[in-house]
Each structure stands twice: as C-alpha cells, then as structure tokens.
Design a protein around this motif. Structure first.
Motif, PDB file in Angstrom:
ATOM      1  N   GLN B  20       0.837  -1.210   0.000  1.00 49.10           N
ATOM      2  CA  GLN B  20       0.000   0.000   0.000  1.00 49.10           C
ATOM      3  C   GLN B  20       0.872   1.261   0.000  1.00 49.10           C
ATOM      4  N   GLN B  21       1.901   1.231   0.860  1.00 46.60           N
ATOM      5  CA  GLN B  21       2.796   2.395   0.937  1.00 46.60           C
ATOM      6  C   GLN B  21       3.531   2.597  -0.386  1.00 46.60           C
ATOM      7  N   TRP B  25       2.828   6.043  -2.512  1.00 48.59           N
ATOM      8  CA  TRP B  25       3.795   7.140  -2.463  1.00 48.59           C
ATOM      9  C   TRP B  25       4.928   7.004  -3.474  1.00 48.59           C
ATOM     10  N   VAL B  51       2.190  14.735  -1.747  1.00 51.61           N
ATOM     11  CA  VAL B  51       3.069  13.570  -1.951  1.00 51.61           C
ATOM     12  C   VAL B  51       4.526  14.019  -1.796  1.00 51.61           C
ATOM     13  N   TRP B  54       5.283  14.359   1.870  1.00 49.34           N
ATOM     14  CA  TRP B  54       5.237  13.038   2.497  1.00 49.34           C
ATOM     15  C   TRP B  54       6.504  12.248   2.180  1.00 49.34           C
TER      16      TRP B  54
END
Lengths: 224, 481
Positions: B20-21, B25, B51, B54
């Motif tokens: 998922q990560q 990202w 993004v 992050w």
C-alpha cells in the motif's frame, strides 16, 4: 392547478469559496494549511448552524483536489474502526455524538495518527473542556489546535442568502432578507429553512420571492 | 544513469515497503536526470505538494541511502513538483537536508515560493558503509514503535512525577533486574506515555540491539484478534516472548477482554521469568482497575508501582516553557503563567492552549504578548457552551447598572433605566439568534421596532461614548464566560 416540484436541490457543494469567512479568517487559513500539509490536529466548535460541517467538507474536498487522501465522517456514523490509510486527512463531524465504541476508535486514531501521518479534523458544539466524552479522549481533543467558529454578522447572513438565491437562479427581493433579519430567528439553519420554503412556494405558484409571498406563507403557518 | 538508479531504487523499495505504501507514495514518483555536474544526481517529480512533502519526510533519506549504495557516494537528490518546478534553474534551488522535517516545514512557511516548487537534498559525499549500519539501526528503531520526541531530556520534573522519573531512570539503566514490572499510573494527560517512551528510548540508546516494543493496550488486543482470525497464535506468542522490553500503555483497556488478558498473562510470565523488562501504564492503581483478572493484578504488584500526579502551577509553567523551547517559540513568563493558571487539569490542554496562542500570533504576524495571548485564548478559556437566554442577559445587565431586573420589563422611560434596557436588548440581539419580536416580547411585550431602535441607538452611541463602549465590552465578556 398546483405545480408539482421536483425534490432536487441546486446548492453548490460546500467549498471554501462559498463559505462566508466573516471573523473566521484565521480558522480558514488553518484549515487550508491542513488540506495539504501534515499539520497538527484541529478542532473547530460553534453553535448549531455556524458552518462546521461546511468547513469540514470544504477542507476534505480541498485536500482531495490537492492529492491528499481525505474523508469526512459524521460522528453518528462512526463505528468501532476508523480508516487507517496513510496520510489521510480524517474529518469527524460533531464528536460529541460519538458512541462509546466510536470514542475508542477515535482514541486509537489519535494514538496511531503519528505513525500513519494522519491529520485529524474534528468539530463539536462546545469547547473541549465541556465535551461529554471519555476523559482520555477529551484531553487528546484538548491538545488539538482549537478554534471557535464565530457567528456571522447580519449583513454577512444577508449576503449568504443572496448568494444562495443567485446559485439557485432565484430573484430575491432585498426587502425579504431585511424582513427575515428583522422579524425572524437569525441563525443560519432557521434562515435557510425559510429560504427553502420560499423557493418551493415560488416554484409552485410561479411567483418571484417577494414580501407578499412571504406574508402569505406566514399566514398559512410558516414559522420564521 | 539516474534512471537506472531509479529502477534499482524502485525494486528495492518494493521489497522493503508494504504494497500500500509503495503504490501510494513511491510508484507515483517520476524520475528525470538530475543536474549534479560531475557527481551523480537524481531528480524526482512528485504529482502534488502533499506527496512531495510526504516522500520528503518519510522516504527521502532511504532513497539517498540507496543512492549511496548504488553510486558509492551519496547522490544529490531533488524532489520537485511538475510543470513550473521543472523550468526552475538548478542554481536557484534552496539546499535543504531531508533528515529534518521540522526544519523543512519551518523553511517552507518562510519561503514558500521556493520550497513549494522543489527541494534539493545535497549531502556531502560519504562512504556508503556506515550509512548502511545506520539504516539497519533505523529499521530496528522503527519496529520499536517508540516516539523519538519523548525522552528524559525533555521530560519536565516536579513533585508530581519525581518518584516515577527516578524509578524510570533506574529501570532504563538496569532493565529486567531493578523493578519488574514497573507499573506507572495516573490521570489522563499527565505524561505516563512520555515517561515510558523515554525509558524505551534510553534503553535503545544504551543498547541498539535490544528488542523493544511499545504497544497500546488496544493495539495488543487488535493483535490478539488478528491472531484469532489468521490462526497465527504461534507467531503472536513467539513475537511477544522474544522481546527484551515490552512497554504496554493504558492497560485499563483490557477491561473484560478475557482472551487478551490470558495471552498477556502468559507473555508476562515468560518475559519476567527470562528477566525481560515489562512496563505498564494505567489510569488507576492496579487494584482499582475494572474487569481485570486477579492473577494479573497480583502480578502487577511484583515490581514497583509509581504514581504520576497532576502538575502544580510552577511545573505547568516549566512544561510550557520546555514545549516552547522545543518548538523554538519565544514564550515569556507572564504568558506561560496565564496559560498555566487557567488550564489546571492536564498537560495536553496546556499544549493545546500554547498551540492556539502560537497560531494566533503567526496568523496576525505579531510577537507573543500577554494581551494577544488573552485574546487568542478567549474562546478556549470559556468552558461552557454559551446558550444565553434573555433572562440571563437581563439579570447581568441589571446587576451591572444596579437597577432591578423588573425594570427590564417595566414601562418606565427615565434615562437611568431606559439606557440599560437598551443595552440589554442590544446584547440580546448580538449574542442570541432570537428574532427581534421575540426579544421585544421578553422585554415586557415591546414591539420589534423598539428593539431595532434600541440596537441602532446603542450601536451609534458606543462610537462616541468610551464609557458605554467599555460597558459593552465588559458585559459581553461576562456573558460569554
């Protein structure tokens, strides 16, 4: 013969650009910041109808537009789990209405927010000190950046009504707004309810929204 | 060259990160050749500002590490936004390290035009080997779930917590052998979590190989449920019994969760037998915890039980000063005193109040003063929702002007009575959503035009009458609480 009216509302979705800022400029700036940065959690509080839900929706929409995952949840619909998506802007409306299990879910969200990079955006009808929630949750909410949503002045309320009429394509006499502000309850939900009644009646009777129409409705029992 | 590196980087990160990560990202980034002159460089384009921020805070360091492994020296990594950012000449870019998110965030507010468009990570070329060691240590640290921000250094000590702190120091120097378990209890928001994270951080600092895990009781419960669902109790047991230090927060959440309590009971026995340290926090004294098995409660008494009490005024001032110092805020004693005096019950609300003051002065572009702090905290210090009634307003105004409440309803028109009545009508319009006819009704059945006249009169008079203006301010403040 009475014209039947389709039950469709034409109001614009809640966004920052259709929020009358009034005395809430600092709050709106803080919300815009949260739409696209990993800032502190925020609680906004104010009386019913001050625009809390509008602001939460506007912020989550702005976040999504800017690429940040975001969701707004009504506290009454929150269950035992809240989303654990990374980087999420998680808005919860009216935290005072959280059930006991949902309170634990929000408590967990507070604890996990750091590692998940979530920002919590909460609303309430009173400041954290008076919230009827578990103490461990209530104090975490007290740690947020807290803002009161300040009520609007009468002329700002009037400009909301005119803006809404414009979006709905209605012709709204200034006399009507002045009359409502002078004779009726002046909180936004009451004013908007009267506007809805006027709108429906104006469509049914194919008449513009004027003072005589309002008076007629009041004679038929409309409470303003 | 940099595109080859980016493919290598992608394949590495895909293995290291949960899918998922990785998909959220990393996969959204797009690589371009960087302008690093002689040395290797990588330019990444993030699809949007969020993004970008992050990735900069969470993954940039790892990307630079991978670059160091790939090239032999650390490449200059740049993380930019598309379009306008792409046309920006490299020379104009502001160098910034990726390792200090707070600094990056501060810099961002100061120079938004530059830092929003792009950010450069230029670190002096270094050999890759030591970096790899740091990286495995960082990975080990991540698994502890500790919070770096909570250390003994920034824990303010006072009478409320000095015993607990002393015990915590002792445990961090001799884990497993001094007090086991260490049971820390106290009301909410007094710093229990800070204290136990500080122990964890200190033990990790002394021994980076120690297997440490901080877990909130609710998460431990979630692990038990997951083990149930996935039939993986063996893995669960093996993991919790392999720890050198288990920090478990808010044990009162085990209330009536029998299977969780049983698993914890066995883990507790295994760890204490192996002389591994356990630290527990709770909101009450062990014997008062509701819905907990007696065999667990009796075990909590084996070690040391320490209490954290609510901080006294001086300690609250010290906490605020420390917090301000950490956030690089200049906080004077009188402002710290104002906040500490008004928020007594717990540390969290102190912090909330400080945040509010800082946000207020930043928004208005001013320095923190006592007056501004009072203004910023106006709504925070007001504990109650103000559901004001006309009766309350009438009484407050009558008391203020020393007239009878009955005069608010009377027909008398002498100035000493009429003016306060107008003031009360003005405030009723200002502070409640009541309609003008309803306000008129509450003032002895007066017409709404009388209310309107009163409101206009007071609004006009206050402009030229400082005393009246002052009265209105005072009354508004009193009424709002």
């Amino acid at each position: 013969m009475k014209q039947l009216v389709l039950d469709i509302t034409k109001d614009a979705p809640p966004r920052f650009d259709n929020f009358i800022v009034g005395a809430n400029a600092a709050l709106v700036a803080a919300l815009r910041e949260r739409a696209d940065t990993l800032a502190d959690h925020l609680l906004l509080w104010g009386a019913h109808g001050c625009g809390r839900s509008h602001l939460l929706e506007a912020t989550t929409a702005a976040a999504r537009d800017g690429g940040r995952p975001a969701i707004a949840i009504d506290a009454r619909e929150a269950g035992a789990c809240l989303p654990e998506d990374e980087g999420l802007l998680l808005a919860i409306d009216n935290v005072g209405a959280l059930s006991e299990t949902a309170q634990i879910a929000l408590f967990n969200s507070f604890n996990r927010a750091g590692s998940l990079g979530q920002t919590l955006l909460l609303s309430a009808d009173r400041p954290p000190l008076g919230l009827p929630l578990r103490e461990d949750l209530r104090t975490r909410i007290g740690q947020c950046l807290v803002f009161e949503v300040l009520p609007l002045a009468d002329d700002e309320r009037a400009s909301i009504l005119h803006g809404m009429a414009e979006r709905r394509g209605l012709r709204l006499d200034t006399d009507v707004v002045a009359y409502l502000l002078r004779h009726g309850r002046r909180d936004m939900p009451s004013l908007l309810a009267v506007m809805d009644a006027l709108d429906a009646s104006s469509l049914e009777q194919k008449r513009p929204i004027t003072l005589p129409l309002l008076r007629e409705l009041m004679q038929r029992g409309l409470d303003i | 060259m940099s595109r080859e590196f980016w493919s290598y980087c992608l394949s590495q990160l895909e293995q290291e990160l949960p899918p998922q990560q990785f998909n959220t990202w990393i996969k959204t980034l797009h690589a371009e050749d960087g302008d690093g002159g002689e040395s290797p460089a990588l330019r990444l384009i993030a699809p949007n500002r969020f993004v970008q921020q992050w990735v900069r805070e969470r993954y940039m360091r790892r990307i630079v590490e991978l670059g160091a492994a790939f090239f032999g020296v650390e490449p200059a990594c740049e993380l930019a936004l598309p379009a306008a950012g792409a046309a920006r000449p490299a020379a104009a870019l502001r160098p910034a390290t990726v390792s200090a998110p707070r600094e990056a965030a501060v810099a961002q507010t100061e120079t938004p035009a530059v830092s929003m468009a792009s950010d450069v990570a230029k670190l002096p070329p270094r050999r890759a080997e030591p970096e790899r060691a740091v990286s495995s240590e960082a990975a080990a640290y991540d698994k502890t779930r500790l919070n770096r921000d909570f250390t003994f250094n920034n824990l303010v000590t006072g009478r409320a917590n000095d015993l607990a702190r002393a015990a915590a120091m002792q445990v961090s120097q001799n884990p497993g052998s001094s007090y086991n378990p260490l049971f820390v209890y106290g009301g909410v928001g007094l710093g229990k979590t800070h204290l136990i994270h500080a122990i964890g951080n200190e033990i990790f600092r002394r021994n980076p190989r120690a297997v440490i895990r901080y877990v909130h009781a609710e998460d431990y419960y979630a692990d038990v449920v997951r083990a149930y669902q996935q039939k993986s109790f063996d893995v669960f047991k093996r993991y919790y019994r392999s720890l050198d230090l288990l920090l478990i927060d808010d044990i009162q959440f085990f209330n009536n969760k029998n299977r969780t309590q049983e698993e914890f009971f066995h883990a507790f026995n295994a760890l204490t037998e192996a002389k591994k340290q356990i630290i527990i926090t709770c909101d009450t004294y062990p014997k008062d915890v509701q819905g907990l098995e007696d065999r667990l409660i009796s075990r909590f008494d084996w070690g040391l039980t320490v209490q954290i009490e609510p901080p006294e005024l001086e300690m609250r001032v010290a906490i605020l000063k420390k917090k301000a110092e950490a956030d690089r805020i200049d906080l004077s004693d009188d402002v710290a005193f104002l906040i500490a005096k008004n928020l007594r019950s717990n540390v969290r609300e102190l912090e909330g109040a400080l945040k509010k003051v800082v946000a207020y002065v930043r928004f208005h572009g001013k320095e923190i003063t006592l007056e501004l702090a009072k203004e910023a905290l106006k709504d925070l210090l007001n504990a109650h929702n103000r559901q004001l009634t006309t009766e309350h307003i009438q009484k407050t105004v009558a008391d203020y002007y020393k007239i009878k409440v009955a005069d608010m309803h009377s027909k008398k028109r002498t100035r000493v009575i009429a003016r306060p009545r107008q003031v009360a009508m003005f405030l009723a319009k200002d502070l409640t959503p009541l309609s003008l006819p309803a306000i008129g009704e509450a003032f002895g059945g007066r017409d709404h035009t009388t209310v309107l006249h009163a409101c206009r009169t007071i609004a006009e008079l206050r402009l030229g009458d400082p005393q009246l203006n002052h009265d209105l301010h005072v009354l508004t403040q009193v009424l709002r609480g």
